[in-house]
Enzyme design. Structure first.
Site, PDB file in Angstrom:
ATOM      1  N   TYR A 156      80.972  29.880  17.684  1.00 35.15           N
ATOM      2  CA  TYR A 156      80.819  28.481  18.093  1.00 35.15           C
ATOM      3  C   TYR A 156      80.754  27.584  16.860  1.00 35.15           C
ATOM      4  O   TYR A 156      81.474  26.582  16.765  1.00 35.15           O
ATOM      5  CB  TYR A 156      79.537  28.327  18.927  1.00 35.15           C
ATOM      6  CG  TYR A 156      79.128  26.899  19.183  1.00 35.15           C
ATOM      7  CD1 TYR A 156      79.893  26.068  19.993  1.00 35.15           C
ATOM      8  CD2 TYR A 156      77.973  26.375  18.600  1.00 35.15           C
ATOM      9  CE1 TYR A 156      79.515  24.751  20.221  1.00 35.15           C
ATOM     10  CE2 TYR A 156      77.589  25.065  18.832  1.00 35.15           C
ATOM     11  CZ  TYR A 156      78.361  24.255  19.637  1.00 35.15           C
ATOM     12  OH  TYR A 156      77.990  22.953  19.859  1.00 35.15           O
TER      13      TYR A 156
HETATM   14  N1  NAD Z   1      73.347  20.238  23.698  1.00 36.33           N
HETATM   15  C1  NAD Z   1      73.186  20.506  22.407  1.00 36.33           C
HETATM   16  O1  NAD Z   1      72.116  20.907  21.952  1.00 36.33           O
HETATM   17  C2  NAD Z   1      74.318  20.293  21.447  1.00 36.33           C
HETATM   18  C3  NAD Z   1      74.056  20.449  20.086  1.00 36.33           C
HETATM   19  C4  NAD Z   1      75.095  20.309  19.169  1.00 36.33           C
HETATM   20  C5  NAD Z   1      76.344  19.937  19.610  1.00 36.33           C
HETATM   21  N2  NAD Z   1      76.577  19.779  20.934  1.00 36.33           N
HETATM   22  C6  NAD Z   1      77.913  19.360  21.352  1.00 36.33           C
HETATM   23  O2  NAD Z   1      77.766  18.181  22.135  1.00 36.33           O
HETATM   24  C7  NAD Z   1      78.795  18.130  23.138  1.00 36.33           C
HETATM   25  C8  NAD Z   1      78.172  17.987  24.505  1.00 36.33           C
HETATM   26  O3  NAD Z   1      77.354  19.134  24.705  1.00 36.33           O
HETATM   27  P1  NAD Z   1      76.506  19.366  26.012  1.00 36.33           P
HETATM   28  O4  NAD Z   1      75.308  20.118  25.617  1.00 36.33           O
HETATM   29  O5  NAD Z   1      76.413  18.084  26.789  1.00 36.33           O
HETATM   30  O6  NAD Z   1      77.460  20.401  26.758  1.00 36.33           O
HETATM   31  P2  NAD Z   1      77.985  20.439  28.259  1.00 36.33           P
HETATM   32  O7  NAD Z   1      78.518  21.819  28.465  1.00 36.33           O
HETATM   33  O8  NAD Z   1      76.960  19.917  29.194  1.00 36.33           O
HETATM   34  O9  NAD Z   1      79.156  19.371  28.206  1.00 36.33           O
HETATM   35  C9  NAD Z   1      80.436  19.699  27.711  1.00 36.33           C
HETATM   36  C10 NAD Z   1      81.462  19.328  28.764  1.00 36.33           C
HETATM   37  O10 NAD Z   1      82.770  19.587  28.233  1.00 36.33           O
HETATM   38  C11 NAD Z   1      83.567  20.064  29.312  1.00 36.33           C
HETATM   39  N3  NAD Z   1      84.708  20.826  28.764  1.00 36.33           N
HETATM   40  C12 NAD Z   1      84.680  22.007  28.097  1.00 36.33           C
HETATM   41  N4  NAD Z   1      85.930  22.382  27.770  1.00 36.33           N
HETATM   42  C13 NAD Z   1      86.761  21.400  28.240  1.00 36.33           C
HETATM   43  C14 NAD Z   1      88.157  21.226  28.225  1.00 36.33           C
HETATM   44  N5  NAD Z   1      88.969  22.137  27.680  1.00 36.33           N
HETATM   45  N6  NAD Z   1      88.671  20.113  28.793  1.00 36.33           N
HETATM   46  C15 NAD Z   1      87.853  19.183  29.378  1.00 36.33           C
HETATM   47  N7  NAD Z   1      86.516  19.312  29.421  1.00 36.33           N
HETATM   48  C16 NAD Z   1      85.988  20.406  28.858  1.00 36.33           C
HETATM   49  C17 NAD Z   1      82.633  20.937  30.122  1.00 36.33           C
HETATM   50  O11 NAD Z   1      83.128  21.109  31.422  1.00 36.33           O
HETATM   51  C18 NAD Z   1      81.346  20.136  30.061  1.00 36.33           C
HETATM   52  O12 NAD Z   1      81.279  19.228  31.142  1.00 36.33           O
HETATM   53  C19 NAD Z   1      79.613  19.410  22.945  1.00 36.33           C
HETATM   54  O13 NAD Z   1      80.700  19.096  22.119  1.00 36.33           O
HETATM   55  C20 NAD Z   1      78.646  20.341  22.235  1.00 36.33           C
HETATM   56  O14 NAD Z   1      79.330  21.329  21.492  1.00 36.33           O
HETATM   57  C21 NAD Z   1      75.597  19.946  21.865  1.00 36.33           C
HETATM   58  O1  UGA Z   2      72.087  22.317  17.512  1.00 40.24           O
HETATM   59  C1  UGA Z   2      73.108  22.884  17.833  1.00 40.24           C
HETATM   60  O2  UGA Z   2      74.138  22.755  17.185  1.00 40.24           O
HETATM   61  C2  UGA Z   2      73.140  23.823  19.018  1.00 40.24           C
HETATM   62  O3  UGA Z   2      71.929  23.629  19.743  1.00 40.24           O
HETATM   63  C3  UGA Z   2      71.777  24.504  20.830  1.00 40.24           C
HETATM   64  O4  UGA Z   2      71.708  25.841  20.322  1.00 40.24           O
HETATM   65  P1  UGA Z   2      70.272  26.471  20.071  1.00 40.24           P
HETATM   66  O5  UGA Z   2      69.514  25.716  19.056  1.00 40.24           O
HETATM   67  O6  UGA Z   2      70.502  27.920  19.834  1.00 40.24           O
HETATM   68  O7  UGA Z   2      69.547  26.183  21.469  1.00 40.24           O
HETATM   69  P2  UGA Z   2      68.997  27.165  22.574  1.00 40.24           P
HETATM   70  O8  UGA Z   2      70.014  28.129  22.988  1.00 40.24           O
HETATM   71  O9  UGA Z   2      68.390  26.332  23.613  1.00 40.24           O
HETATM   72  O10 UGA Z   2      67.846  27.950  21.785  1.00 40.24           O
HETATM   73  C4  UGA Z   2      66.702  27.245  21.300  1.00 40.24           C
HETATM   74  C5  UGA Z   2      65.832  28.187  20.514  1.00 40.24           C
HETATM   75  O11 UGA Z   2      65.289  29.181  21.389  1.00 40.24           O
HETATM   76  C6  UGA Z   2      65.510  30.476  20.843  1.00 40.24           C
HETATM   77  N1  UGA Z   2      65.671  31.398  21.994  1.00 40.24           N
HETATM   78  C7  UGA Z   2      66.768  31.359  22.775  1.00 40.24           C
HETATM   79  C8  UGA Z   2      66.906  32.194  23.846  1.00 40.24           C
HETATM   80  C9  UGA Z   2      65.882  33.107  24.140  1.00 40.24           C
HETATM   81  O12 UGA Z   2      65.952  33.896  25.109  1.00 40.24           O
HETATM   82  N2  UGA Z   2      64.787  33.116  23.344  1.00 40.24           N
HETATM   83  C10 UGA Z   2      64.637  32.288  22.278  1.00 40.24           C
HETATM   84  O13 UGA Z   2      63.608  32.335  21.565  1.00 40.24           O
HETATM   85  C11 UGA Z   2      66.735  30.347  19.978  1.00 40.24           C
HETATM   86  O14 UGA Z   2      66.717  31.329  18.955  1.00 40.24           O
HETATM   87  C12 UGA Z   2      66.556  28.938  19.422  1.00 40.24           C
HETATM   88  O15 UGA Z   2      65.736  28.994  18.283  1.00 40.24           O
HETATM   89  C13 UGA Z   2      72.941  24.373  21.816  1.00 40.24           C
HETATM   90  O16 UGA Z   2      72.846  25.348  22.828  1.00 40.24           O
HETATM   91  C14 UGA Z   2      74.276  24.500  21.107  1.00 40.24           C
HETATM   92  O17 UGA Z   2      75.295  24.174  22.031  1.00 40.24           O
HETATM   93  C15 UGA Z   2      74.261  23.520  19.971  1.00 40.24           C
HETATM   94  O18 UGA Z   2      75.434  23.449  19.317  1.00 40.24           O
END
Ligand code: NAD
Ligand code: UGA
Length: 307
Positions: A105
């Site tokens: 990722y």
């Molecule tokens: N949530 C986090 O902690 C986090 C952290 C860092 C980065 N991001 C990034 O932020 C953005 C939003 O994340 P989120 O947590 O809201 O995720 P999410 O999965 O809720 O939203 C992503 C959306 O993109 C759509 N999608 C995926 N592939 C697609 C495609 N090929 N065409 C059209 N739509 C598509 C999915 O259906 C989904 O609705 C993403 O780019 C994610 O990588 C999220």
């Molecule tokens: O900041 C980001 O870039 C990423 O943040 C999250 O990734 P992550 O921080 O791994 O978030 P979670 O999957 O919610 O995990 C949160 C924390 O819980 C821990 N964890 C997760 C799962 C579990 O079963 N137990 C546990 O302790 C993970 O190691 C992490 O430290 C999002 O899921 C990613 O899409 C995003 O890109």
């Protein structure tokens, strides 16, 4: 024709070039906020191709159409804190190394940053990548830990809380959704116009990358304690070694660049943000929690309606 305050929704795949081209024919986009992606660190081990398809091929598809559009839009898009990978200097700064991703990722998001550089360099597209740090809140992603911990605690199921192989707590710079939204709006408001036209660059264009985090990392064990208190229920907690699944031991954002350029200043601590999440969760899934009892006692209605 759209009236004021109306939203036009099209459901489609980023890889559908015909659909994207039709959209660009209909609307002369000035700005695009591109959030679509295959998200999630650990799922990349199960379905690697979905990351390549959405985060690389799909992103290129969007950039290909945008670069040929007239006018070219300015694009703000979601990168990720995961690009810092094995970087161990804290807090993470945009100047630190991002060439050691720990998950596929992260590698696809880093690839996105390099691809953005190329389209900026050749075609004059204005591009801003936002490195979000573990975003949480109402309407969040059920595959994220804070979300499924809530579900599992309420259902009396056990949860795994990761620690590093050295026995240290894993920590995240959990960032509340409203703060991230303000950051996105700030980045859009300060995005300069693209400088190309019809696929040709006229002069150098803006290229930016910003951290959007909370600047205050919290150990996952503490996240669980806050949830226990908000839910009014003890977790069945197993502390286990972090599996080799793409996770990194900690994240911590330095957001001074985003503050300097568009006043980004996160203002929600984890306990307040999780309270809002639990309030929403209680209403949406119709479950009993301590927060729900408190707000009902105060005559408030839980958010979210029913599932
Ligand atoms: N949530 C986090 O902690 C986090 C952290 C860092 C980065 N991001 C990034 O932020 C953005 C939003 O994340 P989120 O947590 O809201 O995720 P999410 O999965 O809720 O939203 C992503 C959306 O993109 C759509 N999608 C995926 N592939 C697609 C495609 N090929 N065409 C059209 N739509 C598509 C999915 O259906 C989904 O609705 C993403 O780019 C994610 O990588 C999220
Ligand atoms: O900041 C980001 O870039 C990423 O943040 C999250 O990734 P992550 O921080 O791994 O978030 P979670 O999957 O919610 O995990 C949160 C924390 O819980 C821990 N964890 C997760 C799962 C579990 O079963 N137990 C546990 O302790 C993970 O190691 C992490 O430290 C999002 O899921 C990613 O899409 C995003 O890109």
């Amino acid at each position: 024709m759209l009236l004021k305050n109306q939203v036009f929704i099209v459901d489609g795949d980023l890889n559908d070039a015909v659909l994207l081209a039709k959209l660009f024919d209909v609307v002369p986009f000035s700005h695009i906020l591109h959030l679509a992606a295959q998200a999630g660190v650990r799922y990349a081990m199960q379905n690697p191709q979905s990351y390549v398809s959405s985060n690389i091929a799909g992103f290129i598809n969007l950039l290909e159409i945008a670069k040929s559009a007239n006018p070219q839009p300015a694009i703000v898009w979601a990168s990720s804190s995961s690009v810092y990978g094995l970087n161990d200097k804290v807090p993470f700064s945009e100047l630190h190394r991002t060439d050691r991703p720990a998950s596929l990722y992260a590698a696809t998001k880093k690839a996105g940053e390099e691809i953005a550089h190329t389209y900026n360099h050749i075609y004059g597209l204005s591009l801003t990548g936002l490195r979000f740090f573990t975003v949480y809140g109402p309407w969040g992603r059920p595959d994220m830990a804070y979300f499924f911990f809530t579900k599992d605690i309420l259902q009396g199921k056990s949860i795994d809380v990761y620690q590093t192989q050295e026995g240290k707590q894993v920590a995240r710079d959990f960032t509340y959704i409203d703060d991230v939204v303000k950051g996105c709006v700030g980045a859009l408001d300060t995005a300069e116009k693209s400088t190309g036209s019809g696929g040709k660059k006229k002069k150098p264009a803006q290229l930016r990358v910003y951290n959007l985090g909370n600047t205050s990392p919290v150990p996952v064990g503490q996240l669980v304690s806050i949830l226990e208190s908000l839910l009014g229920k003890k977790a069945k907690k197993h502390v286990v070694g972090m599996p080799r699944n793409g996770d990194v031991p900690f994240t911590h954002a330095n957001v001074s660049l985003a503050y300097r350029d568009f006043g980004y200043k996160p203002s929600t601590d984890l306990a307040s943000g999780l309270r809002k999440f639990v309030k929403w969760y209680s209403g949406y899934y119709g479950v009993e929690t301590r927060v729900k009892k408190e707000i009902q006692g105060a005559g408030e209605v839980p958010e979210g309606g029913s599932a």
